[in-house]
Design a protein around this motif. Structure first.
Motif, short mmCIF file in Angstrom:
data_model
loop_
_atom_site.label_atom_id
_atom_site.label_comp_id
_atom_site.label_asym_id
_atom_site.label_seq_id
_atom_site.Cartn_x
_atom_site.Cartn_y
_atom_site.Cartn_z
N ASP A 91 0.81 -1.22 0.00
CA ASP A 91 0.00 0.00 0.00
C ASP A 91 0.84 1.27 0.00
O ASP A 91 0.30 2.36 -0.13
N GLU A 92 2.16 1.15 0.11
CA GLU A 92 3.03 2.33 0.09
C GLU A 92 3.50 2.59 -1.35
O GLU A 92 4.24 1.78 -1.92
N PRO A 93 3.09 3.72 -1.93
CA PRO A 93 3.45 4.01 -3.32
C PRO A 93 4.95 4.00 -3.58
O PRO A 93 5.40 3.51 -4.62
N LEU A 94 5.75 4.51 -2.64
CA LEU A 94 7.20 4.55 -2.85
C LEU A 94 7.81 3.15 -2.90
O LEU A 94 8.71 2.89 -3.70
N VAL A 95 7.31 2.25 -2.09
CA VAL A 95 7.80 0.86 -2.11
C VAL A 95 7.45 0.22 -3.44
O VAL A 95 8.30 -0.43 -4.08
N ARG A 96 6.19 0.40 -3.88
CA ARG A 96 5.78 -0.17 -5.17
C ARG A 96 6.65 0.35 -6.31
O ARG A 96 7.14 -0.40 -7.14
N LEU A 97 6.83 1.67 -6.34
CA LEU A 97 7.60 2.29 -7.41
C LEU A 97 9.06 1.84 -7.39
O LEU A 97 9.63 1.48 -8.42
N SER A 98 9.66 1.84 -6.22
CA SER A 98 11.07 1.46 -6.09
C SER A 98 11.30 0.01 -6.51
O SER A 98 12.24 -0.28 -7.27
#
Length: 121
Positions: A8-15
């Motif tokens: 659910d964390e956008p930065l984790v998904r993107l990274s």
């Protein structure tokens, strides 16, 4: 390799997505467990990076559902910044193959762990 990232964390998904795609993998992402389940069922990834705490359907709940589903395949890396209840033994008891703490110090090491896990089959 087909890899699903459910977090659910956008930065984790993107990274994770960027790092995995740079390594040549086909990556899909989901922002919660319910959407992750839909992708997992229809796409059959080789590897799933799965967050513990998410809205609508938690990572452990999704993992229990998928491990009870005979068509569900793939290795699973359970991830969490919350370490109170989860560790490698608890993750394995739920059906995960590895447990990783967030935040990641070295995202490329996390990518390599996943690759090694799938290739060890």
């Amino acid at each position: 390799m087909k890899i699903l990232v459910v977090d659910d964390e956008p930065l984790v998904r993107l990274s994770l997505r960027r790092s995995l795609e740079k390594s040549g993998h086909d990556v899909r992402v989901a922002e919660d467990g319910q959407f992750g389940r839909e992708i997992w069922d229809s796409w059959m990834p080789d590897l799933v990076y799965l967050d513990v705490l998410m809205p609508r359907l938690s990572g452990p709940d999704l993992l229990k559902l998928q491990r009870g589903h005979t068509a569900a395949s793939g290795k699973v890396i359970l991830m969490s910044a919350f370490t109170g209840e989860y560790d490698l033994n608890k993750a394995k008891a739920l059906g995960a193959d590895l447990f990783v703490l967030k935040p990641f110090e070295d995202i490329f090491a996390i990518v390599k762990m996943g690759e090694d896990l799938v290739h060890a089959q």
